[in-house]
Write an enzyme that holds these catalytic residues in place. Structure first.
Site, short mmCIF file in Angstrom:
data_model
loop_
_atom_site.label_atom_id
_atom_site.label_comp_id
_atom_site.label_asym_id
_atom_site.label_seq_id
_atom_site.Cartn_x
_atom_site.Cartn_y
_atom_site.Cartn_z
N TYR A 149 0.84 -1.20 0.00
CA TYR A 149 0.00 0.00 0.00
C TYR A 149 0.87 1.25 0.00
O TYR A 149 0.75 2.11 -0.89
CB TYR A 149 -0.90 -0.03 1.23
CG TYR A 149 -1.91 1.10 1.30
CD1 TYR A 149 -3.01 1.14 0.44
CD2 TYR A 149 -1.78 2.12 2.25
CE1 TYR A 149 -3.94 2.17 0.53
CE2 TYR A 149 -2.71 3.13 2.34
CZ TYR A 149 -3.80 3.16 1.48
OH TYR A 149 -4.72 4.18 1.57
N ASP A 150 1.79 1.34 0.99
CA ASP A 150 2.57 2.57 1.16
C ASP A 150 3.45 2.85 -0.06
O ASP A 150 3.48 3.97 -0.58
CB ASP A 150 3.48 2.46 2.40
CG ASP A 150 2.70 2.18 3.68
OD1 ASP A 150 1.47 2.06 3.61
OD2 ASP A 150 3.34 2.07 4.75
N GLU A 151 4.17 1.83 -0.51
CA GLU A 151 5.07 2.03 -1.65
C GLU A 151 4.28 2.18 -2.96
O GLU A 151 4.70 2.90 -3.86
CB GLU A 151 6.08 0.89 -1.77
CG GLU A 151 7.05 0.78 -0.59
CD GLU A 151 8.10 1.89 -0.54
OE1 GLU A 151 7.93 2.95 -1.17
OE2 GLU A 151 9.11 1.69 0.16
N LYS A 153 1.42 3.64 -3.22
CA LYS A 153 0.94 5.03 -3.23
C LYS A 153 2.10 6.01 -3.48
O LYS A 153 1.92 7.05 -4.09
CB LYS A 153 0.27 5.35 -1.90
CG LYS A 153 -1.08 4.66 -1.71
CD LYS A 153 -2.15 5.31 -2.57
CE LYS A 153 -3.54 4.79 -2.23
NZ LYS A 153 -4.59 5.41 -3.03
N ASN A 178 -6.89 9.78 8.11
CA ASN A 178 -8.06 8.99 8.52
C ASN A 178 -9.37 9.73 8.37
O ASN A 178 -9.54 10.82 8.91
CB ASN A 178 -7.93 8.59 9.99
CG ASN A 178 -7.04 7.39 10.15
OD1 ASN A 178 -6.96 6.57 9.23
ND2 ASN A 178 -6.38 7.29 11.29
N ARG A 190 -11.09 -0.87 11.50
CA ARG A 190 -10.76 0.51 11.90
C ARG A 190 -11.47 0.86 13.20
O ARG A 190 -12.55 0.35 13.49
CB ARG A 190 -11.20 1.48 10.82
CG ARG A 190 -10.47 1.20 9.55
CD ARG A 190 -10.59 2.35 8.65
NE ARG A 190 -9.91 2.06 7.42
CZ ARG A 190 -9.45 3.00 6.64
NH1 ARG A 190 -9.58 4.25 6.97
NH2 ARG A 190 -8.85 2.67 5.53
N VAL A 192 -13.13 3.49 14.47
CA VAL A 192 -14.46 4.09 14.55
C VAL A 192 -15.53 3.04 14.23
O VAL A 192 -16.50 2.86 14.99
CB VAL A 192 -14.59 5.30 13.58
CG1 VAL A 192 -16.01 5.82 13.56
CG2 VAL A 192 -13.64 6.42 13.98
N GLN A 213 -3.85 7.17 23.96
CA GLN A 213 -3.27 7.51 22.67
C GLN A 213 -4.28 8.35 21.89
O GLN A 213 -5.47 8.12 21.99
CB GLN A 213 -2.85 6.25 21.88
CG GLN A 213 -3.94 5.32 21.42
CD GLN A 213 -4.34 4.28 22.47
OE1 GLN A 213 -4.45 4.57 23.65
NE2 GLN A 213 -4.59 3.06 22.03
#
Ligand SMILES: NC(=O)c1ccc[n+]([C@@H]2O[C@H](COP(=O)([O-])OP(=O)(O)OC[C@H]3O[C@@H](n4cnc5c(N)ncnc54)[C@H](O)[C@@H]3O)[C@@H](O)[C@H]2O)c1
Length: 320
Positions: A149-151, A153, A178, A190, A192, A213
């Site tokens: 996902y991160d790379e 994007k 978020n 997630r 919520v 947190q």
């Protein structure tokens, strides 16, 4: 700021959570919308309010394949967004981000259309800088389970800026933090949606760690408004631009608000915090505020109430 002339707009991932709200907003603004989605995490149900509207068209299409349509603007949102979903088929996740970006940028180039990329705060990875400003290059593990996902994007952002440098394309890159609201997935892990579903079912609400947190969540209508404003900026504005809600609250406060708003009898249970659980995650939206005159307006209680109403109906339909 918004151009009120009718445009033809393509929204990829338009049957998903954010995309379906964006399609509704664009149709309300008088535009013609083509929604392209392969229904990997999105559903036709998310677009029910628009089906039958003559200004809305739903296409089953996978963005890893080229698409030939005639439009003036493209919002590229197609990509599973929660870890559960994007880690299910990581190779497909990278393909969706990278091949999807190449295909949509190719389409934008052919049409001379303006194109916006739904990027993510995850491009900052495990940040060494708080809160993150757009100039920060991030700290991403390229071989870990989140890298698809991160790379993906990050590479999509690279492609957007290379298409701009090489082909003078009009690009906009939004780094979304978020976001929550109706049509989130009930089982995407997630916080919520987890808390709301647990509260509505009367199950214990599980907090990982001490609950002190902090997190920041943006309501979906605020986020959609920011995307539309960003798309409406002059050619000089490319982003990347952080979009999210900087108002922080603790996970404990969130759980208490959800219990109060649902009238649930759920108790709160604490579990050990995962090793990499950040103490704080908060966007710096100074650039968005100065460039597109935007900041979120929906208060937490108001957004939660709308989200709870959605899940209440969804769970009632499924017999909880
Ligand atoms: N929701 C958030 O908090 C958040 C935060 C940061 C970034 N984003 C980005 O915003 C976009 C939308 O996220 P969302 O929360 O609405 O997620 P979502 O999973 O609800 O929506 C993604 C949509 O893309 C579709 N899709 C997936 N792969 C596809 C493919 N190969 N071809 C065509 N369609 C495909 C899915 O079916 C779904 O409808 C994503 O790109 C995500 O990375 C979201």
């Amino acid at each position: 700021m918004r151009d009120m002339l009718r445009k033809r707009v393509l929204v990829t991932g338009g049957a998903g959570f954010l995309g379906s709200h964006l399609c509704e907003r664009l149709v309300q603004d008088g535009h013609e919308v083509i929604c392209a989605d392969n229904f990997y995490t999105g559903t036709r149900d998310n677009t029910l309010a628009l089906l039958g509207n003559p200004r809305f068209e739903l296409l089953r299409h996978d963005v890893t394949f080229p698409l030939y349509v005639e439009v003036d603007e493209i919002y590229n949102l197609a990509c599973p967004a929660s870890p559960i979903h994007y880690q299910h088929d990581p190779v497909q996740t990278t393909k969706t981000s990278v091949h999807g970006a190449i295909n949509m940028l190719g389409l934008a180039k052919r049409l001379k259309a303006r194109i916006l990329q739904a990027s993510t705060s995850e491009v900052y990875g495990d940040p060494a800088m708080h809160p993150q400003r757009e100039e920060y290059w991030g700290n991403v593990n390229p071989i870990g389970p989140r890298a698809c996902y991160d790379e993906g994007k990050r590479c999509a952002e690279t492609l957007f800026f290379d298409y701009r440098r090489q082909h003078r394309l009009e690009i906009k890159v939004a780094r979304i933090f978020n976001t929550y609201g109706p049509r989130m997935h009930p089982n995407d892990g997630r916080v919520v949606s987890n808390f709301i579903v647990q509260a509505l079912r009367g199950e214990p609400i599980t907090i990982f760690g001490d609950g002190n947190q902090t997190r920041s969540f943006c309501f979906v209508s605020d986020l959609v408004d920011a995307l539309v404003r960003l798309m409406g900026t002059s050619d000089a504005v490319t982003g990347p631009m952080n979009l999210g809600n900087p108002v922080e609250f603790t996970i404990g406060q969130l759980a208490n608000r959800i219990v109060a708003l649902t009238g649930s009898r759920s108790t709160i249970q604490h579990r050990p915090a995962p090793a990499d659980d950040p103490r704080q995650r908060q966007p710096d939206i100074a650039l968005a505020t100065s460039t597109i005159g935007w900041k979120p307006v929906v208060e937490l209680d108001e957004g939660l109430a709308l989200t709870i109403a959605y899940f209440d109906e969804l769970l009632a339909g499924r017999g909880r």
